[in-house]
Design a protein around this motif. Structure first.
Motif, PDB file in Angstrom:
ATOM      1  N   ASP A   1      18.296  -8.750   9.895  1.00 47.92           N
ATOM      2  CA  ASP A   1      18.866  -8.820   8.546  1.00 47.92           C
ATOM      3  C   ASP A   1      18.470  -7.603   7.728  1.00 47.92           C
ATOM      4  O   ASP A   1      19.278  -7.050   6.968  1.00 47.92           O
ATOM      5  N   TYR A   2      17.256  -7.153   7.871  1.00 47.36           N
ATOM      6  CA  TYR A   2      16.726  -6.033   7.096  1.00 47.36           C
ATOM      7  C   TYR A   2      17.364  -4.706   7.511  1.00 47.36           C
ATOM      8  O   TYR A   2      17.731  -3.884   6.678  1.00 47.36           O
ATOM      9  N   ILE A   3      17.496  -4.508   8.813  1.00 44.81           N
ATOM     10  CA  ILE A   3      17.978  -3.220   9.323  1.00 44.81           C
ATOM     11  C   ILE A   3      19.406  -2.929   8.865  1.00 44.81           C
ATOM     12  O   ILE A   3      19.790  -1.787   8.643  1.00 44.81           O
ATOM     13  N   GLY A   4      20.203  -3.979   8.676  1.00 44.70           N
ATOM     14  CA  GLY A   4      21.613  -3.774   8.361  1.00 44.70           C
ATOM     15  C   GLY A   4      21.865  -3.022   7.080  1.00 44.70           C
ATOM     16  O   GLY A   4      22.795  -2.219   6.995  1.00 44.70           O
ATOM     17  N   ASP A   5      21.043  -3.244   6.016  1.00 50.84           N
ATOM     18  CA  ASP A   5      21.322  -2.616   4.732  1.00 50.84           C
ATOM     19  C   ASP A   5      20.077  -2.085   4.048  1.00 50.84           C
ATOM     20  O   ASP A   5      20.065  -0.989   3.515  1.00 50.84           O
ATOM     21  N   ALA A   6      18.994  -2.866   4.046  1.00 43.95           N
ATOM     22  CA  ALA A   6      17.823  -2.505   3.255  1.00 43.95           C
ATOM     23  C   ALA A   6      17.051  -1.337   3.852  1.00 43.95           C
ATOM     24  O   ALA A   6      16.494  -0.514   3.132  1.00 43.95           O
TER      25      ALA A   6
ATOM     26  N   SER B   1      11.609 -15.888  19.549  1.00 45.42           N
ATOM     27  CA  SER B   1      11.100 -14.760  18.762  1.00 45.42           C
ATOM     28  C   SER B   1      11.765 -14.690  17.397  1.00 45.42           C
ATOM     29  O   SER B   1      11.608 -13.703  16.673  1.00 45.42           O
ATOM     30  N   GLY B   2      12.492 -15.739  17.029  1.00 46.64           N
ATOM     31  CA  GLY B   2      13.304 -15.713  15.811  1.00 46.64           C
ATOM     32  C   GLY B   2      12.542 -15.398  14.549  1.00 46.64           C
ATOM     33  O   GLY B   2      13.079 -14.762  13.634  1.00 46.64           O
ATOM     34  N   VAL B   3      11.279 -15.823  14.459  1.00 46.98           N
ATOM     35  CA  VAL B   3      10.505 -15.566  13.246  1.00 46.98           C
ATOM     36  C   VAL B   3      10.335 -14.069  13.002  1.00 46.98           C
ATOM     37  O   VAL B   3      10.147 -13.631  11.869  1.00 46.98           O
ATOM     38  N   GLN B   4      10.412 -13.262  14.049  1.00 42.80           N
ATOM     39  CA  GLN B   4      10.368 -11.815  13.912  1.00 42.80           C
ATOM     40  C   GLN B   4      11.761 -11.193  13.994  1.00 42.80           C
ATOM     41  O   GLN B   4      12.090 -10.273  13.250  1.00 42.80           O
ATOM     42  N   LEU B   5      12.584 -11.723  14.887  1.00 43.23           N
ATOM     43  CA  LEU B   5      13.880 -11.100  15.156  1.00 43.23           C
ATOM     44  C   LEU B   5      14.852 -11.244  13.994  1.00 43.23           C
ATOM     45  O   LEU B   5      15.468 -10.262  13.564  1.00 43.23           O
TER      46      LEU B   5
ATOM     47  N   ILE C   1       0.803  -1.214   0.000  1.00 45.15           N
ATOM     48  CA  ILE C   1       0.000   0.000   0.000  1.00 45.15           C
ATOM     49  C   ILE C   1       0.839   1.268   0.000  1.00 45.15           C
ATOM     50  O   ILE C   1       0.500   2.241  -0.683  1.00 45.15           O
ATOM     51  N   ILE C   2       1.927   1.315   0.761  1.00 41.98           N
ATOM     52  CA  ILE C   2       2.671   2.562   0.899  1.00 41.98           C
ATOM     53  C   ILE C   2       4.108   2.411   0.413  1.00 41.98           C
ATOM     54  O   ILE C   2       4.681   1.323   0.424  1.00 41.98           O
ATOM     55  N   LEU C   3       4.653   3.536  -0.072  1.00 41.97           N
ATOM     56  CA  LEU C   3       6.080   3.653  -0.360  1.00 41.97           C
ATOM     57  C   LEU C   3       6.592   2.546  -1.264  1.00 41.97           C
ATOM     58  O   LEU C   3       7.664   1.988  -1.056  1.00 41.97           O
ATOM     59  N   GLY C   4       5.835   2.211  -2.288  1.00 38.73           N
ATOM     60  CA  GLY C   4       6.281   1.238  -3.280  1.00 38.73           C
ATOM     61  C   GLY C   4       6.273  -0.184  -2.806  1.00 38.73           C
ATOM     62  O   GLY C   4       6.773  -1.066  -3.497  1.00 38.73           O
ATOM     63  N   GLY C   5       5.683  -0.450  -1.627  1.00 34.75           N
ATOM     64  CA  GLY C   5       5.643  -1.798  -1.063  1.00 34.75           C
ATOM     65  C   GLY C   5       6.788  -2.027  -0.095  1.00 34.75           C
ATOM     66  O   GLY C   5       7.929  -1.606  -0.335  1.00 34.75           O
ATOM     67  N   THR C   6       6.473  -2.682   1.020  1.00 29.44           N
ATOM     68  CA  THR C   6       7.492  -2.981   2.030  1.00 29.44           C
ATOM     69  C   THR C   6       7.331  -4.412   2.518  1.00 29.44           C
ATOM     70  O   THR C   6       6.208  -4.910   2.627  1.00 29.44           O
ATOM     71  N   PRO C   7       8.439  -5.098   2.833  1.00 33.16           N
ATOM     72  CA  PRO C   7       8.328  -6.450   3.410  1.00 33.16           C
ATOM     73  C   PRO C   7       7.675  -6.370   4.781  1.00 33.16           C
ATOM     74  O   PRO C   7       8.046  -5.540   5.612  1.00 33.16           O
ATOM     75  N   PHE C   8       6.708  -7.236   5.024  1.00 38.03           N
ATOM     76  CA  PHE C   8       5.850  -7.082   6.202  1.00 38.03           C
ATOM     77  C   PHE C   8       6.580  -7.402   7.500  1.00 38.03           C
ATOM     78  O   PHE C   8       6.634  -6.587   8.414  1.00 38.03           O
ATOM     79  N   LEU C   9       7.140  -8.595   7.606  1.00 33.51           N
ATOM     80  CA  LEU C   9       7.823  -8.978   8.849  1.00 33.51           C
ATOM     81  C   LEU C   9       9.147  -8.246   9.001  1.00 33.51           C
ATOM     82  O   LEU C   9       9.492  -7.751  10.067  1.00 33.51           O
ATOM     83  N   GLU C  10       9.920  -8.194   7.926  1.00 36.49           N
ATOM     84  CA  GLU C  10      11.272  -7.647   8.006  1.00 36.49           C
ATOM     85  C   GLU C  10      11.273  -6.175   8.419  1.00 36.49           C
ATOM     86  O   GLU C  10      12.085  -5.746   9.239  1.00 36.49           O
ATOM     87  N   SER C  11      10.370  -5.392   7.838  1.00 35.45           N
ATOM     88  CA  SER C  11      10.353  -3.953   8.120  1.00 35.45           C
ATOM     89  C   SER C  11       9.483  -3.608   9.321  1.00 35.45           C
ATOM     90  O   SER C  11       9.290  -2.438   9.620  1.00 35.45           O
ATOM     91  N   LEU C  12       8.936  -4.624   9.980  1.00 35.55           N
ATOM     92  CA  LEU C  12       8.022  -4.408  11.114  1.00 35.55           C
ATOM     93  C   LEU C  12       6.830  -3.571  10.675  1.00 35.55           C
ATOM     94  O   LEU C  12       6.331  -2.713  11.413  1.00 35.55           O
TER      95      LEU C  12
ATOM     96  N   ASP D   1      11.084   1.905   6.368  1.00 34.40           N
ATOM     97  CA  ASP D   1      10.839   1.473   4.998  1.00 34.40           C
ATOM     98  C   ASP D   1      12.143   1.282   4.238  1.00 34.40           C
ATOM     99  O   ASP D   1      13.232   1.469   4.779  1.00 34.40           O
ATOM    100  N   LEU D   2      12.032   0.917   2.969  1.00 33.09           N
ATOM    101  CA  LEU D   2      13.210   0.560   2.182  1.00 33.09           C
ATOM    102  C   LEU D   2      14.043   1.793   1.818  1.00 33.09           C
ATOM    103  O   LEU D   2      13.526   2.792   1.310  1.00 33.09           O
ATOM    104  N   ARG D   3      15.323   1.677   2.057  1.00 27.11           N
ATOM    105  CA  ARG D   3      16.234   2.806   1.857  1.00 27.11           C
ATOM    106  C   ARG D   3      16.262   3.274   0.402  1.00 27.11           C
ATOM    107  O   ARG D   3      16.205   4.477   0.120  1.00 27.11           O
ATOM    108  N   ARG D   4      16.348   2.350  -0.541  1.00 28.17           N
ATOM    109  CA  ARG D   4      16.494   2.756  -1.942  1.00 28.17           C
ATOM    110  C   ARG D   4      15.258   3.473  -2.466  1.00 28.17           C
ATOM    111  O   ARG D   4      15.352   4.358  -3.306  1.00 28.17           O
ATOM    112  N   TYR D   5      14.085   3.104  -1.979  1.00 27.50           N
ATOM    113  CA  TYR D   5      12.879   3.802  -2.411  1.00 27.50           C
ATOM    114  C   TYR D   5      12.906   5.239  -1.913  1.00 27.50           C
ATOM    115  O   TYR D   5      12.532   6.169  -2.633  1.00 27.50           O
ATOM    116  N   ARG D   6      13.360   5.435  -0.680  1.00 31.18           N
ATOM    117  CA  ARG D   6      13.465   6.798  -0.158  1.00 31.18           C
ATOM    118  C   ARG D   6      14.483   7.604  -0.965  1.00 31.18           C
ATOM    119  O   ARG D   6      14.292   8.798  -1.200  1.00 31.18           O
TER     120      ARG D   6
END
Length: 875
Positions: free
Chosen positions: A286-291, A277-281, A100-111, A614-619
């Motif tokens: 992994d996402y926060i490091g680069d994406a 909590s690994g399914v969320q953590l 819906i927003i910002l070109g789409g975002t991964p649901f679990l990874e981006s919280l 959200d995703l860095r490259r889209y911003r």
């Protein structure tokens, strides 16, 4: 009549052993409670009932209505994201992508759904309408915070009376409850779980039962599943320090390896809890490091940029005064009337919450140091509260800088002020010991008992009343601004002038509260008031102290007014049903100029929006910095066309004029489609059509670009995205091109021009084939593609590694295009192309890790129960 002997229970065994670990001098039973505390009879049902009643009174406007609990972030993103998630859950689905927003975002990874796996939140979303669930989960956690604090302080040996007061103070404390106004629910969850985690740790070190050990792991998992990883990080650090403290205590008192074995088990079970909590953590880390866009201010920032980021949104000296004694001192920005109405004169941009911890709790905590047992525990929590408070003051003290330099992970976080919850928790814990001292003095035979404590309370009252007089005279604030705040901006000076009468009143209220506590102690010591009366009045005083401030940060809003569907939305929803997928650039609403998400409530895909992760490259493509304006959506038509923007909503009443009257270079409307009129005849909003490219289209001509080159090419004057595809060069991308025998075109110089082509001069490209939509879901897209010759299928959806593609049933690679979008190589002919988000990588690994860890925790708890049952049978 014979005196009844107190019964011995596992609870009293536990507190006796705990007291033995640091049994400092002092009279009374474990924890320092004297005969008066022992004889205040409080049945077990009283705490949950009293806490429940006070919680409902506090949230009365919400609890006894059908309104939504107001929250700034609820309007900004929270409701839309939770409604999207709740709809998926109730239809039996779990979304892996939010388009819906910002070109789409991964649901679990981006919280993207926040607390989407946190059990209380999931349950409430399934049972209630999302707007009611968002409020009730906060109500629930305020009540639970009181219960958990009661249980925690009881485990330390405090009396029921003392624990009742401490639980009340913690649950109504403004540093906790006021977070409802900005809708910082994750912070509230972690704050509520804090006493529960300490309670489990204490039970493990004292009793050594596997159920307590499993409880530690479960609470660690729940804390992470709140998805406020920064608050969780601080809580785990504090809990780890307490575990070390308890191990050292045990080793000094009892010797042997036992305490250190328990400490090792604590560390191990904490790791298991993180695994649960690994399914969320794992996906989030992994996402926060680069994406994530947060990498711009953390992992990819210069040392100077990162330090400035990490120190931002800390507390300043003005906030310190507000947090400890006079909540009105620094003001607020909630505009809810009274002292929170435009009175914030501190150094941050705005103030949507209060760090006030409760003067009553603070003074009771001070009384804890005039005798009593558990001296080691009292000193630990005094240190925890003090160090945490100094940390919140960022660069005003060396404490924050020391932690920043030494402790790993802190460079990823900003807002040191968050740590105030540990200060408040430490003070609430000390307050329980202070209440027991107060009740012990009430039962003392000597009139000298408690005299020093009496003087402390009278002295505090005198100082605070004097502060009110000096504020009214203009002396105190003139001195403060002259010494501490010489660079105050004019708008802050105006806010201070507005706040001044409220500050004076706040000093007087604080002085009267201190005097009331002094009067209670005086009445107890003089036998004019029974211990039960002292306890009851303490509960009332503490509830009023915190509640009067927290009440200013609780507000409701009519949901129908919030979610009104105006003619503009009606038009766009109608067009969505008739047309192929498109995006809307909404420039109106409270978060005007691209940050608004309100239209997402009706399933409209937005080019803009607001998201903290959200995703860095889209911003980078849209030119958005932080929560600011996506500049490239205004001044570069190529970006809007790439992102499939077909409609632009202009807030005529809010801003004035229209797109044809505003200087937005290169961004001109083609056709005014529809508008809404206000009662006075003014135009409210206007919708403009815009020649955005198709969401999915075929392209043959392409160029290879390096990682840092794509953005510059797209933003260069004269770039035409319709005819030239830019692919980020990588071995995988080159191999994908080879599968259809395509080679890049020769680079061509961009036309000499001072500005991008006007929007109304851009022509649609000649079709290279056809793309028909067969299915459009949140995680899955199915297309019929007819390509006369080998081509690239370009999809205007954010690229992310979890996306996969098949072409006529065969796996096909997805290549990053235009810096952040997707491209799939298509052989000549007719094909069915399926793109879907797969459960793979960190998500799959995290799921398996979570399942295994929960099985282990359940096994530990079950084994402990079975062993205890067998022992009882043998007895």
């Amino acid at each position: 009549m014979a005196k009844r002997k107190p019964s011995r229970t596992p609870e009293t065994d536990e507190t006796t052993r705990a007291a033995a670990d640091d049994g400092a001098a002092g009279g009374g039973a474990a924890g320092g409670e004297g005969p008066a505390a022992e004889h205040v009879h409080i049945p077990g049902w009283v705490p949950p009932v009293v806490y429940g009643i006070v919680t409902l009174i506090l949230f009365r406007a919400f609890a006894f209505s059908d309104a939504m609990l107001y929250g700034a972030d609820t309007e900004g993103l929270g409701y839309m994201a939770r409604a999207f998630y709740a709809e998926a859950l109730k239809s039996g689905d779990f979304p892996l992508w939010n388009p819906i927003i910002l070109g789409g975002t991964p649901f679990l990874e981006s919280l993207a759904g926040g607390d989407s796996l946190y059990p209380p939140s999931v349950l409430l979303l399934l049972l209630l309408e999302p707007f009611r669930a968002l409020g009730w989960k906060l109500v629930l956690h305020v009540w639970l915070a009181g219960l958990f604090t009661y249980g925690w302080t009881r485990s330390l040996g405090c009396s029921r009376a003392a624990s009742l007061v401490a639980g009340m103070g913690y649950m109504v404390a403004p540093f906790f409850v006021s977070l409802a106004w900005p809708a910082h629910d994750g912070k509230m969850f972690v704050t509520a779980l804090t006493p529960l985690l300490f309670w489990a740790v204490e039970a493990w070190f004292v009793r050594g039962r596997l159920t307590a050990l499993a409880g530690i792991g479960a609470v660690v998992a729940l804390t992470i599943l709140t998805t406020h990883l920064q608050m969780a990080y601080f809580l785990f650090g504090a809990t780890g320090a307490y575990a070390v403290f308890r191990a050292v205590q045990g080793a000094r008192r009892r010797g042997g390896r036992g305490p250190w074995v328990r400490f090792a088990a604590f560390v191990a079970i904490s790791v298991v809890g993180a695994g649960a909590s690994g399914v969320q953590l794992l996906p989030a880390v992994d996402y926060i490091g680069d994406a994530s866009r947060r990498s711009q201010t953390t992992t990819q920032a210069t040392p100077e940029e990162n330090r400035a980021y990490a120190a931002s949104w800390g507390m300043h000296p003005e906030e310190a005064v507000s947090s400890l004694a006079v909540p009105e001192f620094v003001g607020a920005s909630t505009y809810e009337g009274s002292w929170t109405d435009g009175t914030y004169w501190g150094r941050n941009v705005f103030k949507y919450n209060s760090e006030y911890m409760g003067l009553g709790l603070l003074l009771l905590g001070v009384l804890a140091f005039f005798g009593g047992r558990r001296q080691g525990v009292r000193l630990f929590f005094a240190a925890l509260a003090g160090v945490s408070l100094l940390y919140t003051l960022n660069t005003w003290t060396p404490v924050w800088g020391l932690f920043y330099a030494v402790v790993p992970g802190l460079k990823l976080f900003r807002a040191p002020s968050m740590v105030i919850f540990l200060t408040g928790f430490g003070i609430a814990t000390l307050a329980a010991f202070g209440v027991d001292r107060m009740l012990a003095w009430s039962a003392a035979r000597s009139p000298d008992e408690g005299r020093i404590g009496q003087r402390v309370l009278w002295g505090a009252a005198g100082v605070l009343l004097l502060g009110g007089v000096l504020t009214q005279a203009g002396v105190l604030l003139d001195l403060w601004t002259g010494v501490m705040y010489g660079d105050m901006r004019p708008e802050k000076a105006q806010a201070l002038a507005t706040a001044t009468p409220h500050i004076a009143r706040g000093f007087f209220v604080a002085g009267l509260l201190s005097a009331a506590l002094g009067a209670l102690l005086f009445a107890g010591r003089g036998r004019w008031l029974k211990p039960s009366g002292v306890t009851g009045l303490l509960v009332v005083l503490i509830a009023i102290d915190g509640g009067r401030v927290s009440d200013r940060f609780l507000s409701v809003k009519d949901f129908d007014e919030f979610a009104v569907r105006d003619p503009v939305v009606d038009f766009l929803v109608e067009r969505e049903a008739e047309e192929e997928p498109f995006r809307v650039l909404d420039l109106g609403g409270p978060q005007a100029f691209g940050g608004e998400v309100r239209m997402g409530m009706w399933g409209l895909d937005l080019a803009g929006g607001h998201h903290p992760n959200d995703l860095r490259r889209y911003r980078e493509l849209t030119g958005m910095q932080g929560g600011g304006t996506p500049e490239n959506l205004f001044n570069n038509p190529a970006v809007n066309r790439l992102l499939n923007v077909r409609y632009i909503v202009w807030p005529a009443a809010q801003v004035g004029g229209g797109l044809d009257e505003v200087d937005l270079p290169g961004l001109r409307p083609i056709e005014a489609v529809t508008g809404t009129r206000l009662q006075d005849g003014r135009t409210y909003e206007v919708v403009y059509a815009y020649p955005g490219l198709d969401r999915a289209r075929l392209v043959r001509q392409f160029d290879w670009v390096d990682e840092n080159e794509a953005l510059a090419r797209i933003l260069a004057p004269g770039f035409d995205p319709a005819n030239t595809l830019l692919l980020t060069r990588s071995p995988e991308a080159e191999a994908a091109a080879a599968t259809i025998g395509m080679t890049a075109s020769a680079p061509s110089a961009a036309p000499e021009t001072d500005s991008p082509p006007a929007a109304d001069s851009v022509q649609a490209p000649a079709p290279l084939g056809t793309v028909d939509w067969l299915e459009e879901g949140t995680d899955r897209t199915r297309l019929r593609v007819v390509a006369p010759e080998p081509s690239w299928l370009v999809v205007a959806e954010n690229y992310y590694p979890t996306w996969s593609a098949t072409v006529s049933g065969d796996a096909a690679p997805i290549v990053r295009a235009y810096h952040t979008l997707q491209a799939v190589p298509i052989p000549a002919g007719e094909h069915e192309v399926v793109l879907e988000v797969r459960v793979d990588g960190p998500v799959r690994t995290g799921f398996l890790l979570s399942a295994g860890s929960w099985v282990l925790l359940a096994g530990l708890a079950g084994a402990s129960s079975l062993r205890r049952r067998r022992r009882d049978d043998d007895a």
